[in-house]
Design an enzyme around this catalytic site. Structure first.
Site, PDB file in Angstrom:
ATOM      1  N   SER A   1       0.841  -1.209   0.000  1.00 24.36           N
ATOM      2  CA  SER A   1       0.000   0.000   0.000  1.00 24.36           C
ATOM      3  C   SER A   1       0.867   1.247   0.000  1.00 24.36           C
ATOM      4  O   SER A   1       1.966   1.258   0.577  1.00 24.36           O
ATOM      5  CB  SER A   1      -0.867  -0.019   1.255  1.00 24.36           C
ATOM      6  OG  SER A   1      -1.468   1.247   1.461  1.00 24.36           O
TER       7      SER A   1
ATOM      8  N   TYR B   1      -2.005  -1.409  11.045  1.00 27.44           N
ATOM      9  CA  TYR B   1      -2.241  -1.882   9.669  1.00 27.44           C
ATOM     10  C   TYR B   1      -1.086  -1.459   8.753  1.00 27.44           C
ATOM     11  O   TYR B   1      -0.506  -2.278   8.035  1.00 27.44           O
ATOM     12  CB  TYR B   1      -3.567  -1.321   9.132  1.00 27.44           C
ATOM     13  CG  TYR B   1      -3.667  -1.378   7.630  1.00 27.44           C
ATOM     14  CD1 TYR B   1      -3.962  -2.561   6.973  1.00 27.44           C
ATOM     15  CD2 TYR B   1      -3.406  -0.241   6.847  1.00 27.44           C
ATOM     16  CE1 TYR B   1      -4.010  -2.619   5.589  1.00 27.44           C
ATOM     17  CE2 TYR B   1      -3.463  -0.288   5.464  1.00 27.44           C
ATOM     18  CZ  TYR B   1      -3.759  -1.476   4.837  1.00 27.44           C
ATOM     19  OH  TYR B   1      -3.793  -1.533   3.462  1.00 27.44           O
TER      20      TYR B   1
ATOM     21  N   LYS C   1       2.089  -3.666   6.603  1.00 30.50           N
ATOM     22  CA  LYS C   1       2.506  -3.597   5.194  1.00 30.50           C
ATOM     23  C   LYS C   1       4.014  -3.356   5.102  1.00 30.50           C
ATOM     24  O   LYS C   1       4.709  -3.985   4.299  1.00 30.50           O
ATOM     25  CB  LYS C   1       1.740  -2.480   4.460  1.00 30.50           C
ATOM     26  CG  LYS C   1       0.259  -2.762   4.277  1.00 30.50           C
ATOM     27  CD  LYS C   1       0.011  -3.990   3.404  1.00 30.50           C
ATOM     28  CE  LYS C   1      -1.450  -4.365   3.300  1.00 30.50           C
ATOM     29  NZ  LYS C   1      -1.690  -5.695   2.730  1.00 30.50           N
TER      30      LYS C   1
HETATM   31  C1  UD1 Z   1      -7.191   4.032   3.552  1.00 26.52           C
HETATM   32  C2  UD1 Z   1      -6.031   3.774   4.448  1.00 26.52           C
HETATM   33  C3  UD1 Z   1      -4.900   3.162   3.658  1.00 26.52           C
HETATM   34  C4  UD1 Z   1      -5.382   1.868   3.058  1.00 26.52           C
HETATM   35  C5  UD1 Z   1      -6.622   2.117   2.231  1.00 26.52           C
HETATM   36  C6  UD1 Z   1      -7.218   0.787   1.847  1.00 26.52           C
HETATM   37  C7  UD1 Z   1      -6.273   5.511   6.184  1.00 26.52           C
HETATM   38  C8  UD1 Z   1      -5.612   6.671   6.844  1.00 26.52           C
HETATM   39  N1  UD1 Z   1      -5.618   4.983   5.120  1.00 26.52           N
HETATM   40  O1  UD1 Z   1      -6.773   4.981   2.563  1.00 26.52           O
HETATM   41  O2  UD1 Z   1      -3.816   2.912   4.494  1.00 26.52           O
HETATM   42  O3  UD1 Z   1      -4.381   1.294   2.280  1.00 26.52           O
HETATM   43  O4  UD1 Z   1      -7.615   2.835   2.974  1.00 26.52           O
HETATM   44  O5  UD1 Z   1      -8.355   0.957   1.104  1.00 26.52           O
HETATM   45  O6  UD1 Z   1      -7.329   5.089   6.586  1.00 26.52           O
HETATM   46  N2  UD1 Z   1     -13.090  10.400   3.160  1.00 26.52           N
HETATM   47  C9  UD1 Z   1     -14.110  11.285   3.517  1.00 26.52           C
HETATM   48  N3  UD1 Z   1     -15.264  10.757   4.009  1.00 26.52           N
HETATM   49  C10 UD1 Z   1     -15.470   9.410   4.159  1.00 26.52           C
HETATM   50  C11 UD1 Z   1     -14.437   8.533   3.797  1.00 26.52           C
HETATM   51  C12 UD1 Z   1     -13.253   9.059   3.310  1.00 26.52           C
HETATM   52  O7  UD1 Z   1     -13.956  12.498   3.396  1.00 26.52           O
HETATM   53  O8  UD1 Z   1     -16.548   9.010   4.624  1.00 26.52           O
HETATM   54  C13 UD1 Z   1     -11.852  10.941   2.601  1.00 26.52           C
HETATM   55  C14 UD1 Z   1     -10.601  10.641   3.414  1.00 26.52           C
HETATM   56  O9  UD1 Z   1     -10.343  11.649   4.358  1.00 26.52           O
HETATM   57  C15 UD1 Z   1      -9.543  10.579   2.322  1.00 26.52           C
HETATM   58  C16 UD1 Z   1     -10.292  10.076   1.082  1.00 26.52           C
HETATM   59  O10 UD1 Z   1     -11.664  10.309   1.357  1.00 26.52           O
HETATM   60  O11 UD1 Z   1      -9.079  11.857   2.025  1.00 26.52           O
HETATM   61  C17 UD1 Z   1     -10.070   8.608   0.838  1.00 26.52           C
HETATM   62  O12 UD1 Z   1     -10.330   7.890   2.039  1.00 26.52           O
HETATM   63  P1  UD1 Z   1     -10.361   6.297   2.091  1.00 26.52           P
HETATM   64  O13 UD1 Z   1     -11.193   5.780   0.981  1.00 26.52           O
HETATM   65  O14 UD1 Z   1     -10.716   5.896   3.487  1.00 26.52           O
HETATM   66  O15 UD1 Z   1      -8.865   5.884   1.750  1.00 26.52           O
HETATM   67  P2  UD1 Z   1      -7.491   6.341   2.440  1.00 26.52           P
HETATM   68  O16 UD1 Z   1      -7.711   6.917   3.771  1.00 26.52           O
HETATM   69  O17 UD1 Z   1      -6.763   7.166   1.456  1.00 26.52           O
END
Ligand code: UD1
Length: 341
Positions: A126, A151, A155
């Site tokens: 990741s 987590y 990795k």
């Molecule tokens: C997350 C993990 C990452 C992992 C990946 C697997 C974290 C910090 N990182 O990535 O290590 O490999 O998932 O799929 O959790 N967001 C919102 N509202 C929501 C959900 C997400 O605003 O309800 C935003 C988050 O702040 C982020 C973006 O959407 O900026 C993507 O979030 P997400 O899909 O959870 O992925 P990551 O956090 O990038």
């Protein structure tokens, strides 16, 4: 035709990779304990592939049962290791379970690969290993920063275990693929993401919110140093991501010698903010989304996206599908789930 064990092959990325392996002329053999996947995935795979893939209901930590899979299926050319716990928040609550499961399953798999002469390993890593990189886009030479969660630590540790094992000359050839943010579903809508409970990740939350199953989307912070204040990520279509695994296996097959290790980013090279994703979803589907701005989520990095030169030149792979296609495919999959419910 080479046989490839796909641990976690019933999961989101695993199932799409099973399809691409089949299309590229490999024989995928799924090993999955169904702790975070559904047996109906096998029906979806059969609908796409025209044949039902071999599948063993086995936990990769169960040495004896996993050994039996290698024995029965042999000769096996290699393995792609997806099976792992993957919820960042949960890993903070249950660190020991995360370390035990994610590290032990890899070590068990590597042990069996050496024992049974199955040399080629592709590991599901990741971009979380980079933390918040100083320079963007992030490339494979960027430093590995202290992990933000157990987590993320698993990795990093798994990559290190593979690196050390190959560097002392064990007969394994391995590639770690550092995924950015996988999205989408198979264009047939026969397979896709199946999160249990409330989704942690943005896209399944968006599709479930659009379907009326969840409240409005909560955007985690709009005071970041980005064009519109929301976090930037590199969203990669799961079908493109799946194809990178095929390229990795083909590369390992061409590599001379008994031992090898390399790492590749798997992203698009483009960064999009959360608000851009919301707009792109509306444009791709015609469905209006409701959202609210909330506080930042602990552990989120501000922005990250991939440099993709090494995967283009070294793997011969690049992303072909757009953000809109990914979001449209995710929505078609969600609609199909609703019809079945
Ligand atoms: C997350 C993990 C990452 C992992 C990946 C697997 C974290 C910090 N990182 O990535 O290590 O490999 O998932 O799929 O959790 N967001 C919102 N509202 C929501 C959900 C997400 O605003 O309800 C935003 C988050 O702040 C982020 C973006 O959407 O900026 C993507 O979030 P997400 O899909 O959870 O992925 P990551 O956090 O990038």
């Amino acid at each position: 035709m080479d046989k490839i064990i796909v641990t976690g092959g019933a999961g989101f990325i695993g199932s799409h990779t099973v399809v691409e392996l089949h299309e590229a002329g490999f024989i995928p053999v799924i090993v999955d304990d169904f702790s975070n996947s559904d047996r109906k995935v096998l029906d979806g795979l059969e609908a796409i592939m025209g044949t039902r893939p071999a599948c063993y209901d086995v936990d990769c930590n169960d040495y004896a049962a996993f050994d039996e899979v290698f024995r029965k299926e042999g000769p096996v050319k290699g393995a792609i290791h997806f099976a792992a716990f993957k919820a960042v928040g949960e890993s903070v609550q249950k660190p020991i379970q995360y370390f035990r499961n994610n590290l032990n399953s890899l070590v068990t798999l590597m042990d069996l690969m050496v024992k049974h002469g199955a040399p080629d390993l592709v590991f599901s890593s990741s971009c979380t290993v980079y933390g918040q990189p100083e320079r963007l886009p992030v490339n494979e030479r960027s430093p590995i920063l202290p992990a933000q969660s157990p987590y993320g630590s698993t990795k990093q540790l798994c990559e290190e275990i593979i690196k050390q094992t190959t560097s002392v000359g064990q007969p394994l050839k391995a590639i770690s693929l550092r995924y950015f943010n996988p999205i989408g579903a198979h264009p047939s809508a026969n397979i896709g993401e199946l999160p249990l409970g409330t989704p942690n990740n943005l896209i399944p939350f968006i599709t479930q919110s659009a379907a009326g199953l969840r409240p409005p989307i909560l955007v985690f912070g709009n005071d970041y140093n980005t064009p519109d204040g929301t976090c930037v990520r590199d969203y990669i279509h799961v079908v493109d991501l799946a194809k990178a695994h095929v390229k990795a296996l083909q590369l390992l097959d061409r590599v001379e010698g008994k031992t090898h290790y390399d790492v590749f980013n798997v992203g698009t090279g483009r960064g999009n903010t959360v608000l851009e994703v919301i707009k792109a979803f509306e444009a791709a589907t015609g469905v209006k989304l409701e959202y609210k701005i909330g506080p930042r989520r602990a552990g989120d990095v501000e922005k990250i996206y991939a440099e993709v030169d090494k995967s283009r030149d070294g793997l011969g792979w690049k992303a072909e599908l757009s953000l809109e296609q990914g979001l449209g495919d995710a929505w078609r999959w969600q609609q199909k789930l609703l019809q079945k419910a």
